[in-house]
Motif scaffolding. Sequence first.
Motif, short mmCIF file in Angstrom:
data_model
loop_
_atom_site.label_atom_id
_atom_site.label_comp_id
_atom_site.label_asym_id
_atom_site.label_seq_id
_atom_site.Cartn_x
_atom_site.Cartn_y
_atom_site.Cartn_z
N UNK A 131 0.98 3.16 11.25
CA UNK A 131 0.73 3.24 12.68
C UNK A 131 -0.67 3.76 12.97
N UNK A 132 -1.10 4.77 12.21
CA UNK A 132 -2.46 5.30 12.39
C UNK A 132 -3.50 4.24 12.08
N UNK A 133 -3.29 3.51 11.00
CA UNK A 133 -4.22 2.45 10.59
C UNK A 133 -4.29 1.35 11.66
N UNK A 134 -3.15 1.05 12.26
CA UNK A 134 -3.08 -0.01 13.26
C UNK A 134 -3.38 0.47 14.68
N UNK A 135 -3.48 1.79 14.83
CA UNK A 135 -3.72 2.39 16.14
C UNK A 135 -2.59 2.05 17.12
N UNK A 158 7.06 3.71 16.29
CA UNK A 158 8.11 2.76 16.68
C UNK A 158 7.63 1.30 16.74
N UNK A 159 6.35 1.12 17.08
CA UNK A 159 5.80 -0.25 17.10
C UNK A 159 5.79 -0.82 15.68
N UNK A 160 5.44 0.00 14.71
CA UNK A 160 5.45 -0.44 13.32
C UNK A 160 6.88 -0.78 12.91
N UNK A 161 7.82 0.04 13.32
CA UNK A 161 9.23 -0.22 13.03
C UNK A 161 9.65 -1.56 13.62
N UNK A 162 9.21 -1.86 14.82
CA UNK A 162 9.54 -3.14 15.45
C UNK A 162 8.98 -4.31 14.65
N UNK A 163 7.79 -4.14 14.09
CA UNK A 163 7.20 -5.19 13.26
C UNK A 163 8.03 -5.37 12.00
N UNK A 164 8.30 -4.26 11.32
CA UNK A 164 9.04 -4.30 10.05
C UNK A 164 10.44 -4.91 10.26
N UNK A 165 11.04 -4.65 11.39
CA UNK A 165 12.37 -5.16 11.69
C UNK A 165 12.36 -6.52 12.39
N UNK A 166 11.18 -7.15 12.42
CA UNK A 166 11.01 -8.51 12.96
C UNK A 166 11.52 -8.67 14.39
N UNK A 194 0.82 -1.22 0.00
CA UNK A 194 0.00 0.00 0.00
C UNK A 194 0.86 1.27 0.00
N UNK A 195 2.17 1.09 -0.16
CA UNK A 195 3.10 2.22 -0.23
C UNK A 195 2.91 3.20 0.93
N UNK A 196 2.79 2.65 2.13
CA UNK A 196 2.57 3.49 3.30
C UNK A 196 3.87 3.79 4.02
N UNK A 197 3.93 4.97 4.59
CA UNK A 197 5.01 5.29 5.52
C UNK A 197 4.65 4.62 6.85
N UNK A 198 5.66 4.40 7.68
CA UNK A 198 5.39 3.76 8.96
C UNK A 198 4.41 4.57 9.80
N UNK A 199 4.47 5.89 9.72
CA UNK A 199 3.55 6.73 10.48
C UNK A 199 2.11 6.51 10.03
N UNK A 200 1.91 6.35 8.73
CA UNK A 200 0.56 6.11 8.21
C UNK A 200 0.06 4.73 8.61
#
Length: 112
Positions: free
Chosen positions: A70-74, A78-86, A62-68
């Motif tokens: 994060x909003x979708x996931x509520x 940094x939590x999104x970064x942790x997911x992306x970095x496994x 979906x070509x999203x930035x991590x901040x975007x």
Amino acid sequence: MSNNIDCKIRHVTAADANIFAELGFEQNEATQLQQDAEKEVEQLLLIKRQLMQEISAWIAEHNLRQADAAKKLNVSRPRVSDVVNLKTSKFTLDTLVMMLSKLGKPVSVTVG
């Protein structure tokens, strides 16, 4: 009435020790229990990585930035970064399943 709490450390198990042997199990049983536990941990990590990769793929798709994302996931960015970095140690399975659900990607479990 005394409020003294005993906080003395009496024993520290070395990181490479077999905790089951330390607990007093016989050596054969302790070895088997440790092998079983290590196998379960590896299976759990494999599942977590798979779920994290699904979330990361959705973000990329979906070509999203991590901040975007994060909003979708509520959650925080940094939590999104942790997911992306496994960073599997920072998440429970249910948290990852809920994240995928929020993305419209329900998780099903197959046994066998």
